[in-house]
Design an enzyme around this catalytic site. Sequence first.
Site, PDB file in Angstrom:
ATOM      1  N   LYS A  84      23.976  87.486  -8.718  1.00  0.00           N
ATOM      2  CA  LYS A  84      25.498  87.821  -9.308  1.00  0.00           C
ATOM      3  C   LYS A  84      25.659  89.174  -9.878  1.00  0.00           C
ATOM      4  O   LYS A  84      24.064  88.563 -10.436  1.00  0.00           O
ATOM      5  CB  LYS A  84      26.499  86.812  -8.974  1.00  0.00           C
ATOM      6  CG  LYS A  84      25.427  85.442 -10.791  1.00  0.00           C
ATOM      7  CD  LYS A  84      26.061  84.073 -10.381  1.00  0.00           C
ATOM      8  CE  LYS A  84      25.220  83.327 -11.742  1.00  0.00           C
ATOM      9  NZ  LYS A  84      26.079  83.062 -12.503  1.00  0.00           N
ATOM     10  N   TYR A 135      21.029 102.992 -39.591  1.00  0.00           N
ATOM     11  CA  TYR A 135      22.587 102.836 -40.340  1.00  0.00           C
ATOM     12  C   TYR A 135      22.283 102.124 -40.711  1.00  0.00           C
ATOM     13  O   TYR A 135      21.563 100.637 -40.640  1.00  0.00           O
ATOM     14  CB  TYR A 135      23.534 102.776 -39.184  1.00  0.00           C
ATOM     15  CG  TYR A 135      24.071 103.966 -37.882  1.00  0.00           C
ATOM     16  CD1 TYR A 135      24.597 105.037 -39.079  1.00  0.00           C
ATOM     17  CD2 TYR A 135      23.285 104.350 -36.972  1.00  0.00           C
ATOM     18  CE1 TYR A 135      24.941 105.988 -38.359  1.00  0.00           C
ATOM     19  CE2 TYR A 135      23.695 105.247 -36.466  1.00  0.00           C
ATOM     20  CZ  TYR A 135      24.438 106.216 -37.001  1.00  0.00           C
ATOM     21  OH  TYR A 135      25.002 107.253 -35.623  1.00  0.00           O
TER      22      TYR A 135
HETATM   23  C1  LIG Z   1      26.433  77.874 -10.472  1.00  0.00           C
HETATM   24  C2  LIG Z   1      25.467  78.070 -10.326  1.00  0.00           C
HETATM   25  N1  LIG Z   1      24.281  77.186 -10.015  1.00  0.00           N
HETATM   26  C3  LIG Z   1      23.337  78.672 -10.293  1.00  0.00           C
HETATM   27  C4  LIG Z   1      23.102  79.603 -11.154  1.00  0.00           C
HETATM   28  C5  LIG Z   1      21.829  80.186 -11.654  1.00  0.00           C
HETATM   29  O1  LIG Z   1      20.899  79.670 -12.651  1.00  0.00           O
HETATM   30  P1  LIG Z   1      19.480  79.970 -13.358  1.00  0.00           P
HETATM   31  O2  LIG Z   1      20.283  81.646 -13.432  1.00  0.00           O
HETATM   32  O3  LIG Z   1      19.654  79.102 -14.200  1.00  0.00           O
HETATM   33  O4  LIG Z   1      18.338  79.936 -12.825  1.00  0.00           O
HETATM   34  C6  LIG Z   1      24.254  79.868 -12.257  1.00  0.00           C
HETATM   35  C7  LIG Z   1      24.009  80.942 -12.920  1.00  0.00           C
HETATM   36  O5  LIG Z   1      24.379  81.153 -13.590  1.00  0.00           O
HETATM   37  C8  LIG Z   1      25.628  78.857 -11.715  1.00  0.00           C
HETATM   38  O6  LIG Z   1      26.472  79.583 -12.409  1.00  0.00           O
END
Ligand SMILES: Cc1ncc(COP(=O)(O)O)c(C=O)c1O
Length: 376
Positions: free
Chosen positions: A39, A260
């Site tokens: 994602k 700044y």
């Molecule tokens: C539901 C879920 N599963 C798995 C993951 C993967 O987690 P990580 O990046 O900590 O391995 C995430 C990441 O936010 C998540 O929201």
Amino acid sequence: MKSSERYGGRLTINLDAVGANYRLLKARGAPAECAAAVKADAYGLGMARVAPALWNAGCRTFFIATLDEGLALRALLPDAGIYMLNGLPPDEETTLLEYRLSPVLNTLGQIEAWAAFARSAESTLPPAAIHIDTGMNRLGLPADEVDALFDRPDLLENCPFDLVMSHLACAEDRSNPMNHGQCEKFEALTKRFPGKHASLSNSAGVFLGAPFHHDLTRVGISVYGGAPILNEPNPMAEVVHLQGRIVQTRFVDSPMTVGYGATHSFKKRTRLATVALGYGDGYIRSAGNQAYGCIGGVRVPVVGRVSMDLITLDVTAADPALSEPGNFVDLIGHGADMDDIARRAGTISYELLTNLGSRYERIYIGDGSLAGETRP
Ligand SMILES: Cc1ncc(COP(=O)(O)O)c(C=O)c1O
């Protein structure tokens, strides 16, 4: 002008290291299947390049957050299993069927909608996941709604799903008692779904041991090189190398200041380098006066505030030949540890990575199919 000089920064992403990390996480969680979270554009690293590399490394199941990401991933990987974490978007059932995207059903209402669609659809739906909440209190059915689900046997019968999942709240902290508490709750609840696969662990969960692995792990940050567990050595290979180009140097002395707000004052004669990237490139502003870069392995602190397109570093300790304009400073990787930089900037590597914008020259190394190097 060489094309790389058009950019203030260079972002190199090692896809062979992504592949090596995936294989390490899979081996640590075996015999569970290992799915990857891609994602947010594969945590900012470019899903279009990262997802095929993960496929080459053997990954067959992927998690994205939104429908838009699911459609983009389906175009890249026609045969992958794809779960959409943010749930079933209203009135998009036919799109999910057409592109074989599996919704993660987070509410009873979503389960009802998927079951109703299954009854009316002429073809077999991609199997969904049912998300149960074991303490995160963010998404998923709490225990009383799981009870309500079992009061509706018609729903369970008609809803095509193959996975029951939950998410750990504190997995990166090995000693947090919530980990075992969530694991016990998850096991009690999954017993009610015989024949379905179970998934609880993210990257950190993989390192909490076999009781956390179940049938499927969902790994994200550690694929991209992030340390899975706080305050423990990082076994993952380095994926990200961010370099900033030095565009000017000068000597400054007391009582001068830089940037700044004049937030850093010099106490002695200092060689200062100005580097052509800033918060407009995703180098977050809170790194000002906190983070550091490396030149030839020597740490050079970021001094003064981060501007939109520029940062300033005290390069007094660096080899002058390596810190002339035109040279690069390592800002993530090659000595500038991603998790350490994030911590100094008051954030986590997830945010550091997902902030990296499109302004860099991006270079990809490898294709995920070769064994990359891991740290000892
Ligand atoms: C539901 C879920 N599963 C798995 C993951 C993967 O987690 P990580 O990046 O900590 O391995 C995430 C990441 O936010 C998540 O929201």
